[in-house]
Enzyme design. Sequence first.
Site, PDB file in Angstrom:
ATOM      1  N   GLU A   1       0.804  -1.231   0.000  1.00  0.00           N
ATOM      2  CA  GLU A   1       0.000   0.000   0.000  1.00  0.00           C
ATOM      3  C   GLU A   1       0.834   1.278   0.000  1.00  0.00           C
ATOM      4  O   GLU A   1       0.428   2.287  -0.557  1.00  0.00           O
ATOM      5  CB  GLU A   1      -0.873   0.033   1.248  1.00  0.00           C
ATOM      6  CG  GLU A   1      -2.218  -0.600   1.067  1.00  0.00           C
ATOM      7  CD  GLU A   1      -2.984  -0.550   2.368  1.00  0.00           C
ATOM      8  OE1 GLU A   1      -3.419   0.551   2.747  1.00  0.00           O
ATOM      9  OE2 GLU A   1      -3.107  -1.611   3.008  1.00  0.00           O
ATOM     10  N   GLY A   2       1.994   1.217   0.672  1.00  0.00           N
ATOM     11  CA  GLY A   2       2.876   2.397   0.708  1.00  0.00           C
ATOM     12  C   GLY A   2       3.297   2.780  -0.700  1.00  0.00           C
ATOM     13  O   GLY A   2       3.200   3.950  -1.096  1.00  0.00           O
ATOM     14  N   HIS A   3       3.746   1.771  -1.492  1.00  0.00           N
ATOM     15  CA  HIS A   3       4.134   2.043  -2.880  1.00  0.00           C
ATOM     16  C   HIS A   3       2.919   2.533  -3.674  1.00  0.00           C
ATOM     17  O   HIS A   3       3.027   3.436  -4.508  1.00  0.00           O
ATOM     18  CB  HIS A   3       4.646   0.780  -3.573  1.00  0.00           C
ATOM     19  CG  HIS A   3       5.864   0.191  -2.962  1.00  0.00           C
ATOM     20  ND1 HIS A   3       5.842  -0.964  -2.233  1.00  0.00           N
ATOM     21  CD2 HIS A   3       7.155   0.601  -2.991  1.00  0.00           C
ATOM     22  CE1 HIS A   3       7.066  -1.256  -1.830  1.00  0.00           C
ATOM     23  NE2 HIS A   3       7.883  -0.327  -2.269  1.00  0.00           N
TER      24      HIS A   3
ATOM     25  N   GLY B   1       9.117   7.929  -0.782  1.00  0.00           N
ATOM     26  CA  GLY B   1       8.347   7.986   0.456  1.00  0.00           C
ATOM     27  C   GLY B   1       9.115   8.691   1.566  1.00  0.00           C
ATOM     28  O   GLY B   1      10.323   8.492   1.730  1.00  0.00           O
ATOM     29  N   GLN B   2       8.384   9.481   2.353  1.00  0.00           N
ATOM     30  CA  GLN B   2       8.970  10.142   3.524  1.00  0.00           C
ATOM     31  C   GLN B   2       9.417   9.110   4.573  1.00  0.00           C
ATOM     32  O   GLN B   2      10.261   9.384   5.416  1.00  0.00           O
ATOM     33  CB  GLN B   2       7.933  11.118   4.105  1.00  0.00           C
ATOM     34  CG  GLN B   2       8.283  11.781   5.425  1.00  0.00           C
ATOM     35  CD  GLN B   2       9.502  12.685   5.316  1.00  0.00           C
ATOM     36  OE1 GLN B   2       9.824  13.197   4.237  1.00  0.00           O
ATOM     37  NE2 GLN B   2      10.186  12.882   6.433  1.00  0.00           N
TER      38      GLN B   2
ATOM     39  N   GLN C   1      16.835   8.593   2.450  1.00  0.00           N
ATOM     40  CA  GLN C   1      16.935   8.314   1.010  1.00  0.00           C
ATOM     41  C   GLN C   1      16.413   9.510   0.203  1.00  0.00           C
ATOM     42  O   GLN C   1      17.039   9.946  -0.771  1.00  0.00           O
ATOM     43  CB  GLN C   1      16.140   7.055   0.670  1.00  0.00           C
ATOM     44  CG  GLN C   1      16.043   6.801  -0.818  1.00  0.00           C
ATOM     45  CD  GLN C   1      15.526   5.412  -1.119  1.00  0.00           C
ATOM     46  OE1 GLN C   1      16.272   4.454  -1.106  1.00  0.00           O
ATOM     47  NE2 GLN C   1      14.241   5.296  -1.413  1.00  0.00           N
TER      48      GLN C   1
ATOM     49  N   LYS D   1       3.360   2.037   7.950  1.00  0.00           N
ATOM     50  CA  LYS D   1       3.283   0.818   7.134  1.00  0.00           C
ATOM     51  C   LYS D   1       4.664   0.472   6.594  1.00  0.00           C
ATOM     52  O   LYS D   1       5.400   1.350   6.149  1.00  0.00           O
ATOM     53  CB  LYS D   1       2.301   1.008   5.984  1.00  0.00           C
ATOM     54  CG  LYS D   1       0.880   1.053   6.485  1.00  0.00           C
ATOM     55  CD  LYS D   1      -0.127   0.682   5.445  1.00  0.00           C
ATOM     56  CE  LYS D   1      -1.499   0.775   6.082  1.00  0.00           C
ATOM     57  NZ  LYS D   1      -2.591   0.321   5.293  1.00  0.00           N
TER      58      LYS D   1
ATOM     59  N   SER E   1       6.927  -3.171   4.805  1.00  0.00           N
ATOM     60  CA  SER E   1       6.875  -4.599   4.466  1.00  0.00           C
ATOM     61  C   SER E   1       7.446  -5.436   5.617  1.00  0.00           C
ATOM     62  O   SER E   1       7.172  -6.620   5.734  1.00  0.00           O
ATOM     63  CB  SER E   1       7.627  -4.878   3.163  1.00  0.00           C
ATOM     64  OG  SER E   1       8.693  -4.007   3.019  1.00  0.00           O
TER      65      SER E   1
HETATM   66  O1  PAF Z   1      13.490   2.608  -1.857  1.00  0.00           O
HETATM   67  C1  PAF Z   1      13.774   1.699  -2.665  1.00  0.00           C
HETATM   68  O2  PAF Z   1      12.983   0.788  -2.879  1.00  0.00           O
HETATM   69  C2  PAF Z   1      15.122   1.738  -3.372  1.00  0.00           C
HETATM   70  O3  PAF Z   1      16.125   2.209  -2.536  1.00  0.00           O
HETATM   71  C3  PAF Z   1      15.093   2.528  -4.699  1.00  0.00           C
HETATM   72  C4  PAF Z   1      14.815   3.998  -4.479  1.00  0.00           C
HETATM   73  C5  PAF Z   1      14.037   1.939  -5.606  1.00  0.00           C
HETATM   74  C6  PAF Z   1      16.438   2.402  -5.400  1.00  0.00           C
HETATM   75  O4  PAF Z   1      16.756   1.082  -5.681  1.00  0.00           O
END
Ligand code: PAF
EC number: 6.3.2.1
Length: 281
Positions: free
Chosen positions: A35-37, A147-148, A153, A184, A186
Amino acid sequence: MKLITTIKEIREIVSEWKKAGKTVGLVPTMGYLHEGHQSLIRQAHAENDKVVVSVFVNPTQFSANEDLSSYPRDIENDLEKSHEAGASLIFHPEVSEMYPDGFNTYIEAFGVTEVLEGASRPTHFRGVTTVVGKLFNIVQPDRAYFGQKDAQQAAVIEQMVRDLNFPVKVVCCPIIREEDGLAKSSRNVYLSEEEREAALVLSQSLKLAKKMLEQGEKSAEKIKQTMTEKIQQEPLAEIDYIKIVDHRSLQDVAVIEAAVLIPIAVRIGNTRLIDNFVFGE
Ligand code: PAF
């Protein structure tokens, strides 16, 4: 829902879209979508004509002691979840397509990468910036969504985009939480019922920090102390770090005068969870 595996083909498709005046959003992922994605894909869908979801388990962001082969994969689920959330296609290259024999160039951001998660994973962010830089060059999106939840990242990628003049807008999407406040992730599936309950201490400690900040507390030490005490009340929780950092540079802040990020990493049993919030942006 199309699954594209070659750089040549994705470039041709995006070039057709651009010729037709369409805007393109990119949601980089390593698959096993949840759901996050989906919330990132939905936001990308709302803000762009076309949405590319990349699904690529990126070997360069794993270190030698991290098991790349056991990283969960389920491309059928990814296709379904991406379609549901409004993606136009999935870009799912082989490792040899992204890193052919002779590959020997990396992108590395400094300052923002050595702290927090980077302190225990020294080559991780170099892998992230390299693959995201490659994806930006391949897909040439107008906007890219992160995502925050992985605040560091997002900050590292923003730094790379600023420093290397990538013509892409980085969009940082809010953390999606369960009703009781747990962010949330995984990893939450690894929690037993008892650990799931204990894990609430992360969001509860951040709430305490927010309240103190809203009441005018400026001492990072006092806030961290209160958060530490709260988390230590939970016997299943073991603190990895609690930090208060400048939201851009990610360097420690002692007196809170500008926007700060409060990231935490806590082990609940064997599961390491992260959470954070930004104050004063
Ligand atoms: O957050 C992730 O899933 C990964 O670090 C990303 C940004 C897809 C880079 O591989």
